[in-house]
Design a protein around this motif. Structure first.
Motif, PDB file in Angstrom:
ATOM      1  N   LYS A  45       0.845  -1.207   0.000  1.00 14.50           N
ATOM      2  CA  LYS A  45       0.000   0.000   0.000  1.00 14.50           C
ATOM      3  C   LYS A  45       0.878   1.254   0.000  1.00 14.50           C
ATOM      4  N   ASN A  46       1.872   1.293   0.860  1.00 15.59           N
ATOM      5  CA  ASN A  46       2.773   2.448   0.910  1.00 15.59           C
ATOM      6  C   ASN A  46       3.521   2.629  -0.402  1.00 15.59           C
ATOM      7  N   ARG A  47       3.976   1.517  -0.977  1.00 19.80           N
ATOM      8  CA  ARG A  47       4.703   1.592  -2.254  1.00 19.80           C
ATOM      9  C   ARG A  47       3.807   2.125  -3.360  1.00 19.80           C
ATOM     10  N   ILE A  48       2.608   1.583  -3.482  1.00 20.00           N
ATOM     11  CA  ILE A  48       1.696   1.983  -4.563  1.00 20.00           C
ATOM     12  C   ILE A  48       1.290   3.444  -4.412  1.00 20.00           C
ATOM     13  N   ILE A  49       0.943   3.844  -3.205  1.00 16.09           N
ATOM     14  CA  ILE A  49       0.543   5.240  -2.984  1.00 16.09           C
ATOM     15  C   ILE A  49       1.708   6.178  -3.288  1.00 16.09           C
ATOM     16  N   SER A  50       2.902   5.825  -2.851  1.00 13.50           N
ATOM     17  CA  SER A  50       4.093   6.639  -3.136  1.00 13.50           C
ATOM     18  C   SER A  50       4.354   6.730  -4.636  1.00 13.50           C
ATOM     19  N   ASP A  51       4.227   5.588  -5.323  1.00 15.25           N
ATOM     20  CA  ASP A  51       4.440   5.570  -6.774  1.00 15.25           C
ATOM     21  C   ASP A  51       3.425   6.467  -7.489  1.00 15.25           C
ATOM     22  N   ILE A  52       2.179   6.401  -7.085  1.00  9.91           N
ATOM     23  CA  ILE A  52       1.128   7.224  -7.710  1.00  9.91           C
ATOM     24  C   ILE A  52       1.398   8.705  -7.458  1.00  9.91           C
ATOM     25  N   GLN A  53       1.756   9.031  -6.234  1.00  9.88           N
ATOM     26  CA  GLN A  53       2.017  10.432  -5.885  1.00  9.88           C
ATOM     27  C   GLN A  53       3.239  10.995  -6.602  1.00  9.88           C
ATOM     28  N   SER A  54       4.140  10.125  -7.050  1.00 12.88           N
ATOM     29  CA  SER A  54       5.346  10.580  -7.745  1.00 12.88           C
ATOM     30  C   SER A  54       5.035  11.144  -9.128  1.00 12.88           C
ATOM     31  N   ASP A  55       3.882  10.759  -9.709  1.00 14.63           N
ATOM     32  CA  ASP A  55       3.507  11.145 -11.074  1.00 14.63           C
ATOM     33  C   ASP A  55       4.503  10.630 -12.115  1.00 14.63           C
ATOM     34  N   ASP A  56       5.321   9.665 -11.743  1.00 10.56           N
ATOM     35  CA  ASP A  56       6.299   9.072 -12.648  1.00 10.56           C
ATOM     36  C   ASP A  56       5.720   7.755 -13.173  1.00 10.56           C
ATOM     37  N   LEU A  57       5.325   7.753 -14.446  1.00 11.33           N
ATOM     38  CA  LEU A  57       4.679   6.568 -15.024  1.00 11.33           C
ATOM     39  C   LEU A  57       5.569   5.334 -14.973  1.00 11.33           C
ATOM     40  N   GLU A  58       6.873   5.516 -15.113  1.00  7.59           N
ATOM     41  CA  GLU A  58       7.793   4.376 -15.046  1.00  7.59           C
ATOM     42  C   GLU A  58       7.802   3.758 -13.652  1.00  7.59           C
ATOM     43  N   GLN A  59       7.597   4.562 -12.649  1.00  8.04           N
ATOM     44  CA  GLN A  59       7.582   4.076 -11.270  1.00  8.04           C
ATOM     45  C   GLN A  59       6.276   3.314 -10.982  1.00  8.04           C
ATOM     46  N   MET A  60       5.255   3.526 -11.789  1.00  5.91           N
ATOM     47  CA  MET A  60       3.953   2.894 -11.570  1.00  5.91           C
ATOM     48  C   MET A  60       3.830   1.557 -12.294  1.00  5.91           C
ATOM     49  N   SER A  61       4.888   0.786 -12.281  1.00 10.54           N
ATOM     50  CA  SER A  61       4.885  -0.556 -12.840  1.00 10.54           C
ATOM     51  C   SER A  61       5.035  -1.517 -11.673  1.00 10.54           C
ATOM     52  N   TRP A  62       3.980  -2.278 -11.396  1.00  8.71           N
ATOM     53  CA  TRP A  62       3.963  -3.101 -10.199  1.00  8.71           C
ATOM     54  C   TRP A  62       4.042  -4.590 -10.522  1.00  8.71           C
ATOM     55  N   LYS A  63       4.941  -4.936 -11.419  1.00  9.47           N
ATOM     56  CA  LYS A  63       5.147  -6.342 -11.762  1.00  9.47           C
ATOM     57  C   LYS A  63       5.764  -7.055 -10.564  1.00  9.47           C
ATOM     58  N   GLY A  64       5.355  -8.290 -10.381  1.00  7.57           N
ATOM     59  CA  GLY A  64       5.923  -9.100  -9.317  1.00  7.57           C
ATOM     60  C   GLY A  64       5.239  -8.966  -7.975  1.00  7.57           C
ATOM     61  N   ILE A  65       4.259  -8.082  -7.866  1.00  5.38           N
ATOM     62  CA  ILE A  65       3.521  -7.961  -6.611  1.00  5.38           C
ATOM     63  C   ILE A  65       2.564  -9.144  -6.508  1.00  5.38           C
ATOM     64  N   ILE A  66       2.570  -9.802  -5.365  1.00  6.87           N
ATOM     65  CA  ILE A  66       1.701 -10.959  -5.156  1.00  6.87           C
ATOM     66  C   ILE A  66       0.294 -10.473  -4.847  1.00  6.87           C
ATOM     67  N   VAL A  67      -0.686 -11.018  -5.567  1.00 11.10           N
ATOM     68  CA  VAL A  67      -2.090 -10.660  -5.394  1.00 11.10           C
ATOM     69  C   VAL A  67      -2.843 -11.917  -4.944  1.00 11.10           C
ATOM     70  N   THR A  68      -3.706 -11.771  -3.958  1.00 10.33           N
ATOM     71  CA  THR A  68      -4.515 -12.889  -3.488  1.00 10.33           C
ATOM     72  C   THR A  68      -5.854 -12.860  -4.193  1.00 10.33           C
ATOM     73  N   GLY A  69      -6.187 -13.966  -4.839  1.00 13.04           N
ATOM     74  CA  GLY A  69      -7.462 -14.092  -5.533  1.00 13.04           C
ATOM     75  C   GLY A  69      -8.602 -14.363  -4.564  1.00 13.04           C
ATOM     76  N   LYS A  70      -9.794 -14.254  -5.049  1.00 10.83           N
ATOM     77  CA  LYS A  70     -10.999 -14.486  -4.254  1.00 10.83           C
ATOM     78  C   LYS A  70     -10.974 -15.870  -3.610  1.00 10.83           C
ATOM     79  N   ASN A  71     -10.378 -16.851  -4.307  1.00 10.38           N
ATOM     80  CA  ASN A  71     -10.318 -18.214  -3.796  1.00 10.38           C
ATOM     81  C   ASN A  71      -9.198 -18.425  -2.782  1.00 10.38           C
ATOM     82  N   GLY A  72      -8.451 -17.373  -2.438  1.00 11.63           N
ATOM     83  CA  GLY A  72      -7.392 -17.468  -1.445  1.00 11.63           C
ATOM     84  C   GLY A  72      -6.024 -17.790  -2.005  1.00 11.63           C
ATOM     85  N   GLU A  73      -5.957 -18.080  -3.296  1.00 12.04           N
ATOM     86  CA  GLU A  73      -4.663 -18.395  -3.921  1.00 12.04           C
ATOM     87  C   GLU A  73      -3.947 -17.132  -4.365  1.00 12.04           C
TER      88      GLU A  73
END
Length: 73
Positions: A45-73
């Motif tokens: 959350k801190n990383r994403i908010i900081s990236d958005i506030q930077s207004d730097d589109l290159e910084q707003m690439s969040w590859k590799g972030i683990i996301v939990t699906g609805k099924n828990g995986e």
């Protein structure tokens, strides 16, 4: 004005991860559901908010972030 309310939802995200649009209508709910581990959630959350506030589109690439699906995986 920033309210945390979702105005646009990526339908592909919902399709891929199984989260219905109706369950992700604000930023706090999104982070609670997508990142259930408290420490990881705060880190991401801190990383994403900081990236958005930077207004730097290159910084707003969040590859590799683990996301939990609805099924828990």
């Amino acid at each position: 004005m920033v309210t945390g309310e979702a105005k646009i939802v990526n339908h592909k995200f919902s399709e891929i991860y199984g989260w219905p649009y109706e369950e992700l209508l604000d930023i706090n709910t999104f982070f609670e559901k997508i990142y259930p581990d408290k420490a990881y959630k705060e880190e991401i959350k801190n990383r994403i908010i900081s990236d958005i506030q930077s207004d730097d589109l290159e910084q707003m690439s969040w590859k590799g972030i683990i996301v939990t699906g609805k099924n828990g995986e």
